[in-house]
Design a protein around this motif. Structure first.
Motif, short mmCIF file in Angstrom:
data_model
loop_
_atom_site.label_atom_id
_atom_site.label_comp_id
_atom_site.label_asym_id
_atom_site.label_seq_id
_atom_site.Cartn_x
_atom_site.Cartn_y
_atom_site.Cartn_z
N SER A 145 9.91 83.85 95.27
CA SER A 145 10.55 84.89 96.07
C SER A 145 10.71 86.19 95.30
O SER A 145 11.11 87.21 95.88
N GLY A 146 10.39 86.18 94.01
CA GLY A 146 10.61 87.35 93.16
C GLY A 146 9.94 88.63 93.61
O GLY A 146 10.60 89.68 93.70
N PRO A 147 8.63 88.62 93.90
CA PRO A 147 7.97 89.88 94.27
C PRO A 147 8.58 90.54 95.51
O PRO A 147 8.80 91.75 95.53
N THR A 148 8.86 89.76 96.54
CA THR A 148 9.42 90.33 97.77
C THR A 148 10.82 90.90 97.53
O THR A 148 11.14 92.01 97.95
N LEU A 149 11.65 90.14 96.84
CA LEU A 149 13.01 90.60 96.60
C LEU A 149 13.05 91.77 95.62
O LEU A 149 13.96 92.60 95.68
N SER A 150 12.05 91.87 94.73
CA SER A 150 11.99 93.01 93.81
C SER A 150 11.88 94.31 94.58
O SER A 150 12.54 95.31 94.25
N VAL A 151 11.02 94.32 95.59
CA VAL A 151 10.84 95.53 96.40
C VAL A 151 12.17 95.93 97.05
O VAL A 151 12.53 97.11 97.10
N ALA A 152 12.90 94.94 97.54
CA ALA A 152 14.20 95.22 98.16
C ALA A 152 15.18 95.79 97.14
O ALA A 152 15.97 96.69 97.47
N ILE A 153 15.14 95.30 95.92
CA ILE A 153 16.04 95.81 94.87
C ILE A 153 15.68 97.26 94.53
O ILE A 153 16.57 98.12 94.42
N PHE A 154 14.40 97.53 94.38
CA PHE A 154 13.99 98.91 94.09
C PHE A 154 14.45 99.85 95.21
O PHE A 154 14.92 100.96 94.96
N THR A 155 14.32 99.38 96.44
CA THR A 155 14.74 100.18 97.59
C THR A 155 16.24 100.46 97.54
O THR A 155 16.69 101.58 97.74
N GLY A 156 17.02 99.41 97.28
CA GLY A 156 18.47 99.58 97.21
C GLY A 156 18.89 100.52 96.10
O GLY A 156 19.78 101.37 96.28
N LEU A 157 18.26 100.39 94.92
CA LEU A 157 18.59 101.27 93.81
C LEU A 157 18.27 102.72 94.14
O LEU A 157 19.02 103.64 93.80
N LYS A 158 17.13 102.93 94.81
CA LYS A 158 16.76 104.30 95.19
C LYS A 158 17.72 104.86 96.23
O LYS A 158 18.04 106.05 96.21
N ARG A 159 18.18 104.02 97.14
CA ARG A 159 19.18 104.48 98.11
C ARG A 159 20.44 104.97 97.40
O ARG A 159 21.13 105.87 97.86
N ALA A 160 20.75 104.34 96.26
CA ALA A 160 21.94 104.71 95.50
C ALA A 160 21.69 105.91 94.59
O ALA A 160 22.60 106.34 93.87
N GLY A 161 20.47 106.44 94.60
CA GLY A 161 20.14 107.59 93.76
C GLY A 161 19.73 107.24 92.35
O GLY A 161 19.67 108.12 91.48
N CYS A 162 19.45 105.97 92.10
CA CYS A 162 19.05 105.52 90.77
C CYS A 162 17.53 105.52 90.62
O CYS A 162 16.79 105.50 91.61
N VAL A 163 17.07 105.54 89.38
CA VAL A 163 15.65 105.43 89.08
C VAL A 163 15.39 104.02 88.56
O VAL A 163 15.88 103.65 87.49
N PRO A 164 14.63 103.19 89.30
CA PRO A 164 14.39 101.81 88.88
C PRO A 164 13.18 101.68 87.96
O PRO A 164 12.20 102.41 88.09
N PHE A 165 13.27 100.72 87.02
CA PHE A 165 12.17 100.41 86.11
C PHE A 165 11.88 98.92 86.21
O PHE A 165 12.79 98.09 86.12
N ASP A 166 10.61 98.59 86.38
CA ASP A 166 10.18 97.21 86.61
C ASP A 166 9.70 96.59 85.31
O ASP A 166 8.64 96.92 84.79
N MET A 167 10.51 95.64 84.77
CA MET A 167 10.14 94.93 83.55
C MET A 167 9.23 93.75 83.85
O MET A 167 8.68 93.15 82.92
#
Length: 598
Positions: free
Chosen positions: A137-159
């Motif tokens: 489930s990691g790849p799908t949920l990762s996209v959702a996390i990046f989306t949520g962080l961007k909604r909050a005005g954050c810059v996400p980095f994918d390790m």
């Protein structure tokens, strides 16, 4: 949908507000203007209604069931849930939209904290990293996390594929030094689960912080009519794991300080790693191999989110026995077992003996007490009486350099009190090499040869039979009733156990800070005695934070005594107390009557 300041929504309920908690209601939204009409209709057992509201304030309508759905995902300081179908009796609740709301709330929480620290000012870009274990489930949920962080005005980095300790270290090690980090993992739980762990440079978040984040996320989730995460781009991919692996290699090189080959201090050592198809394979390729170790014969190094071979868990008997067999087959000096996200570990000595639970705490205590004589070792309430003797005979003081659980979590002061299974193994490897350099021909297991193992050690589980929303309440009720039975003397020979200056009856979690942190754990330990043997064992009961069940751990120095304890628990507490109203104690019943686990 077009809106105007005068448009309205009318809510029609089929039950009075005073009866809403006991009677399902039907809620109907009717919206219209000159161009369109919309109607939404759904049922819920708990709804907070407003008779009318402006369309531009639609998000003020809060649906209680949706709120509780997100809040139930909190498990102490983590978030855990079912991310994909496949687990009998469980429905998917860790959806992309739920994860998006949690990530957005975390991003806002981090930003708010930075504003407080900098007098209302905040960096132009709040930088947050994300690592994950190999779950499907990691790849799908990762996209959702990046989306949520961007909604909050954050810059996400994918390790990408990472470990939990690495996520925390990504907030500290330059040139990365992120403002915060998230790790997506459900540790040793089945492939169908997933979850989130939260970090800032100050460490992992406590349960009260996660509760604030989940409450905020619950309101976001409940107020969004569309429960679908809409992707908002991707994150910048970064390779932090190479930096983290170098960090571990440098520690080994500097502390061993090999007189002949400084850069390859593990030359001549054979080490087996069992990564359980989780995130721990990097330790073989990027740490041990590069330091000169022979790792031929290592097991399950390739990440596989279905975990096809065994549970990635240093407490798992299959994982430990397979590793022990590989150590003997390869005549290795050490075997290593990681859990999925590498915040826990266990080892096997050169004789194939498993070193986990009490034995691992004893080994780490021996190493740490050798470095810091007189330091206090903090352990959980499930450790054995023999382990207590083993540690106290080597001296205890006040300063604490090691905190460890029997599950394999180990936190060292020198490593930011971070649960890091790889770092703990690094400490063991350094000791093993230094012993050999000092002329010892014994393996690492020789450090704990004086530790006495209990005659018996048993773990049983009781499922809580109730709706998920009431499971925690039922669990607390059961455990508090257990305490009352002991205090009232209804279980002969059982007495609530003390632990230093605090009492296990207080949960063994006493916060002496000026502003104590709220503790929601419920766990008690009772010491058990009889006329023939005196005090010979203990029983520990606690509510699981990951599943709706109650764990019962028992140990005794007398063969057969654990079955006797289970019989007392069954007959005098569970049956007499009519606990079958909301507990399934089938496993306890079978063990009490037969001595075999279900």
């Amino acid at each position: 949908m077009a809106t105007t300041s005068t448009s309205s929504i009318t809510l029609r309920c089929n039950a009075h507000r005073t009866n809403m908690k006991s009677s399902p209601v039907t809620l109907q939204f009717n919206y219209s203007n000159t161009n369109v009409q919309y109607s939404f209709r759904f049922r819920s057992s708990h709804i907070l209604c407003k008779q009318s509201c402006n369309v531009t304030k639609l998000n003020e309508v809060v649906v209680d069931e949706d709120v509780e759905k997100i809040r139930r995902l909190q498990n102490g300081s983590d978030v855990r849930g079912v991310a994909v179908e496949g687990e009998k009796g469980r429905t998917v609740d860790l959806t992309p939209s739920a994860v998006e709301a949690i990530a957005e709330s975390f991003g806002e929480w981090v930003t708010d904290g930075l504003k407080r620290e900098h007098g209302g000012l905040v960096p132009d870009a709040v930088r947050v990293s994300l690592g994950r274990d190999p779950r499907i489930s990691g790849p799908t949920l990762s996209v959702a996390i990046f989306t949520g962080l961007k909604r909050a005005g954050c810059v996400p980095f994918d390790m990408g594929l990472a470990t939990t300790p690495a996520c925390f270290m990504s907030t500290l090690l330059p040139p990365f030094s992120y403002d915060a980090s998230l790790m997506m993992t459900a540790s040793h739980l089945p492939y169908s689960r997933n979850g989130l762990k939260f970090f800032t440079p100050k460490g992992g978040l406590c349960s009260t912080d996660v509760e604030v984040i989940c409450n905020r996320a619950a309101n976001k989730y409940a107020n969004r009519l569309a429960k679908i995460s809409v992707a908002m781009g991707t994150a910048l991919k970064v390779d932090f794991m190479s930096t983290y692996a170098k960090h571990l290699r440098d520690i080994i090189k500097e502390r061993v300080n090999h007189p002949l080959h400084f850069d390859t201090p593990l030359e001549g050592f054979k080490i087996i790693v069992n990564a359980g198809n989780g995130s721990g394979g990097f330790f073989t390729w990027d740490v041990l191999d590069k330091l000169g170790a022979d790792t031929f014969g290592s097991l399950n190094l390739q990440p596989d989110g279905m975990f096809p071979n065994h549970i990635p868990n240093p407490e798992d008997k299959i994982a430990m026995s397979l590793t022990g067999a590989a150590v003997l087959e390869q005549s290795a000096d050490l075997g290593i077992v990681f859990d999925t996200d590498v915040d826990r570990s266990g080892v096997v000595d050169n004789a194939g003996n498993a070193i986990n639970g009490d034995r691992l705490i004893a080994l780490m205590s021996s190493i740490v007490l050798g470095e810091h004589p007189g330091t206090t070792i903090v352990t959980d309430a499930r450790t054995s009486m023999a382990l207590t003797r083993f540690i106290t005979e080597r001296g205890e003081g006040i300063e604490t350099h090691l905190m460890m659980e029997t599950s394999g979590h180990g936190a060292l002061k020198e490593n930011h009190f971070l649960d890091d299974g790889a770092y703990m193994v690094v400490k063991i490897i350094i000791k093993m090499v230094c012993m050999k350099l000092a002329g010892s021909k014994e393996g690492i297991g020789s450090l704990i040869k004086e530790l006495e193992d209990p005659a018996e050690s048993v773990e049983l589980r009781m499922n809580i039979c109730s709706e998920p929303r009431y499971a925690k309440e039922r669990g607390v009720e059961t455990i508090e009733t257990f305490r009352n039975y002991i205090e009232e003397g209804r279980l002969e020979g059982w007495e609530l156990d003390s632990c230093g200056d605090c009492w296990v009856s207080e949960g063994c979690l006493v916060d002496s800070n000026d502003s104590p942190t709220a503790i929601d754990a419920r766990m008690y330990r009772a010491k058990v005695s009889d006329e023939e043997h005196g005090q010979h064992g203990w029983i520990h009961i606690r509510q699981s934070i990951h599943n709706p069940n109650i764990a019962i751990n028992m140990q005794s120095s007398v063969p057969g005594a654990c079955q006797s304890m289970a019989r007392v628990l069954l007959e005098k507490f569970l049956v007499k107390g009519k606990m079958d109203q909301f507990l399934d104690f089938t496993q306890v019943d079978k063990y009490a009557k037969t001595g075999y686990l279900a």
